[in-house]
Design a protein around this motif. Sequence first.
Motif, PDB file in Angstrom:
ATOM      1  N   TYR B  32       0.867  -1.180   0.000  1.00 41.25           N
ATOM      2  CA  TYR B  32       0.000   0.000   0.000  1.00 41.25           C
ATOM      3  C   TYR B  32       0.896   1.220   0.000  1.00 41.25           C
ATOM      4  CZ  TYR B  32      -3.547   3.244   1.897  1.00 41.25           C
ATOM      5  OH  TYR B  32      -4.404   4.286   2.112  1.00 41.25           O
ATOM      6  N   ILE B  34       1.146   5.686  -0.332  1.00 43.75           N
ATOM      7  CA  ILE B  34       0.467   6.979  -0.205  1.00 43.75           C
ATOM      8  C   ILE B  34       1.410   8.073  -0.668  1.00 43.75           C
ATOM      9  CG2 ILE B  34      -0.510   8.666   1.421  1.00 43.75           C
ATOM     10  CD1 ILE B  34      -1.418   6.421   3.181  1.00 43.75           C
ATOM     11  N   TYR B  36       2.034  12.042   0.040  1.00 44.49           N
ATOM     12  CA  TYR B  36       1.738  13.125   0.963  1.00 44.49           C
ATOM     13  C   TYR B  36       2.280  14.437   0.402  1.00 44.49           C
ATOM     14  CZ  TYR B  36       0.518   9.954   4.819  1.00 44.49           C
ATOM     15  OH  TYR B  36      -0.082   9.010   5.624  1.00 44.49           O
ATOM     16  N   GLN B  38       3.507  18.243   1.741  1.00 45.96           N
ATOM     17  CA  GLN B  38       3.839  19.014   2.933  1.00 45.96           C
ATOM     18  C   GLN B  38       4.130  20.456   2.528  1.00 45.96           C
ATOM     19  OE1 GLN B  38       7.320  17.806   5.197  1.00 45.96           O
ATOM     20  NE2 GLN B  38       6.656  18.955   6.989  1.00 45.96           N
ATOM     21  N   GLY B  41       5.758  24.907   6.856  1.00 40.06           N
ATOM     22  CA  GLY B  41       5.225  25.150   8.193  1.00 40.06           C
ATOM     23  C   GLY B  41       4.079  24.249   8.594  1.00 40.06           C
ATOM     24  N   LYS B  42       3.795  23.238   7.779  1.00 41.40           N
ATOM     25  CA  LYS B  42       2.677  22.343   8.083  1.00 41.40           C
ATOM     26  C   LYS B  42       3.149  20.890   8.094  1.00 41.40           C
ATOM     27  CE  LYS B  42      -0.823  25.337   6.008  1.00 41.40           C
ATOM     28  NZ  LYS B  42      -1.945  25.416   5.029  1.00 41.40           N
ATOM     29  N   GLY B  43       2.280  20.033   8.576  1.00 38.83           N
ATOM     30  CA  GLY B  43       2.576  18.613   8.548  1.00 38.83           C
ATOM     31  C   GLY B  43       2.199  17.995   7.214  1.00 38.83           C
ATOM     32  N   PRO B  44       2.734  16.799   6.914  1.00 41.69           N
ATOM     33  CA  PRO B  44       2.354  16.113   5.676  1.00 41.69           C
ATOM     34  C   PRO B  44       0.847  15.849   5.626  1.00 41.69           C
ATOM     35  CG  PRO B  44       4.268  15.064   6.689  1.00 41.69           C
ATOM     36  CD  PRO B  44       3.725  16.048   7.681  1.00 41.69           C
ATOM     37  N   PHE B  46      -2.287  13.854   3.421  1.00 40.23           N
ATOM     38  CA  PHE B  46      -2.637  12.799   2.470  1.00 40.23           C
ATOM     39  C   PHE B  46      -3.160  13.401   1.170  1.00 40.23           C
ATOM     40  CE2 PHE B  46      -4.455   8.521   1.682  1.00 40.23           C
ATOM     41  CZ  PHE B  46      -5.394   8.821   0.717  1.00 40.23           C
ATOM     42  N   ASP B  49      -3.820   7.595  -2.543  1.00 38.86           N
ATOM     43  CA  ASP B  49      -3.208   6.322  -2.197  1.00 38.86           C
ATOM     44  C   ASP B  49      -3.453   5.306  -3.307  1.00 38.86           C
ATOM     45  OD1 ASP B  49      -5.793   5.136   0.185  1.00 38.86           O
ATOM     46  OD2 ASP B  49      -5.931   5.874  -1.875  1.00 38.86           O
ATOM     47  N   PHE B  89       6.043  13.606  -0.607  1.00 38.90           N
ATOM     48  CA  PHE B  89       6.641  12.366  -0.122  1.00 38.90           C
ATOM     49  C   PHE B  89       5.830  11.179  -0.604  1.00 38.90           C
ATOM     50  CE2 PHE B  89       9.562  13.991   3.039  1.00 38.90           C
ATOM     51  CZ  PHE B  89       8.997  15.198   3.425  1.00 38.90           C
ATOM     52  N   ASN B  93       3.881   1.044   2.671  1.00 41.02           N
ATOM     53  CA  ASN B  93       3.448   0.335   3.862  1.00 41.02           C
ATOM     54  C   ASN B  93       3.877  -1.120   3.812  1.00 41.02           C
ATOM     55  OD1 ASN B  93       1.074  -1.452   5.249  1.00 41.02           O
ATOM     56  ND2 ASN B  93       1.482   0.419   6.365  1.00 41.02           N
ATOM     57  N   GLN B  97       3.304  -0.675   8.860  1.00 41.04           N
ATOM     58  CA  GLN B  97       4.104   0.495   9.182  1.00 41.04           C
ATOM     59  C   GLN B  97       4.503   1.198   7.890  1.00 41.04           C
ATOM     60  OE1 GLN B  97       7.313  -0.108  11.922  1.00 41.04           O
ATOM     61  NE2 GLN B  97       8.337   1.787  11.360  1.00 41.04           N
ATOM     62  N   PHE B  98       4.472   2.537   7.943  1.00 44.60           N
ATOM     63  CA  PHE B  98       4.833   3.320   6.762  1.00 44.60           C
ATOM     64  C   PHE B  98       6.288   3.752   6.826  1.00 44.60           C
ATOM     65  CE2 PHE B  98       1.159   3.901   4.187  1.00 44.60           C
ATOM     66  CZ  PHE B  98       0.084   3.719   5.020  1.00 44.60           C
ATOM     67  N   PHE B 100       8.805   6.437   4.830  1.00 45.79           N
ATOM     68  CA  PHE B 100       8.728   7.600   3.952  1.00 45.79           C
ATOM     69  C   PHE B 100       9.981   7.714   3.103  1.00 45.79           C
ATOM     70  CE2 PHE B 100       4.963   9.956   5.252  1.00 45.79           C
ATOM     71  CZ  PHE B 100       4.616   9.273   6.403  1.00 45.79           C
TER      72      PHE B 100
END
Lengths: 114, 110
Positions: B32, B34, B36, B38, B41-44, B46, B49, B89, B93, B97-98, B100
């Motif tokens: 699997y 995905i 992302y 980013q 100043g922000k998080g990744p 989604f 997928d 990014f 999976n 667990q992913f 990156f």
Amino acid sequence: DTAVSQTPKYLVTQMGNDKSIKCEQNLGHDTMYWYKQDSKKFLKIMFSYNNKELIINETVPNRFSPKSPDKAHLNLHINSLELGDSAVYFCASSHRTGPYGGYTFGSGTRLTVV
Amino acid sequence: GENVGLHLPTLSVQEGDNSIINCAYSNSASDYFIWYKQESGKGPQFIIDIRSNMDKRQGQRVTVLLNKTVKHLSLQIAATQPGDSAVYFCAENTGNQFYFGTGTSLTVIP
């Protein structure tokens, strides 16, 4: 309505200090994570908790200690901060039942150790 | 514009052009994937997928292609806009667990 919220957003501190970063999620997820992002944007997992139980503990100095008082919170405490700890730390959460949908990340905490 | 992932971590495209961001993943057992985005100043966040039993999936202005033979993933963004400027990014999976990949920085030139 922030899904995954971290505080503080910025943290500047001196070497040798102890600091904590807090994380809360309101998504009803049962798994939470801490990631470290270095200056080259590389994301590396540090810890993973499922329903308050530690399930992943990557090779991280034992100065880093996660604490999960309940499944909606995962805090990160760092002792004796070093210059190399400077990075952006991201909290994330997901459903434990499977990977589909991935993780929801917080907006990060930029830690600068001087 | 086309980026070959690890060797070209930055990509600049003209507004309105299509963008292609590439990613080489490492584990043939990954099932699997995905992409992302980013922003500064922000998080990744989604984007899209794809499961390993598919080779293509389309979203709104984005398409992900998966080539399991060569362990390659790509993200195509149609009619790139200034708001698409970000670091992208890929994540694979394995065992729930992913992992990156190294990000690719996309800059859109107005």
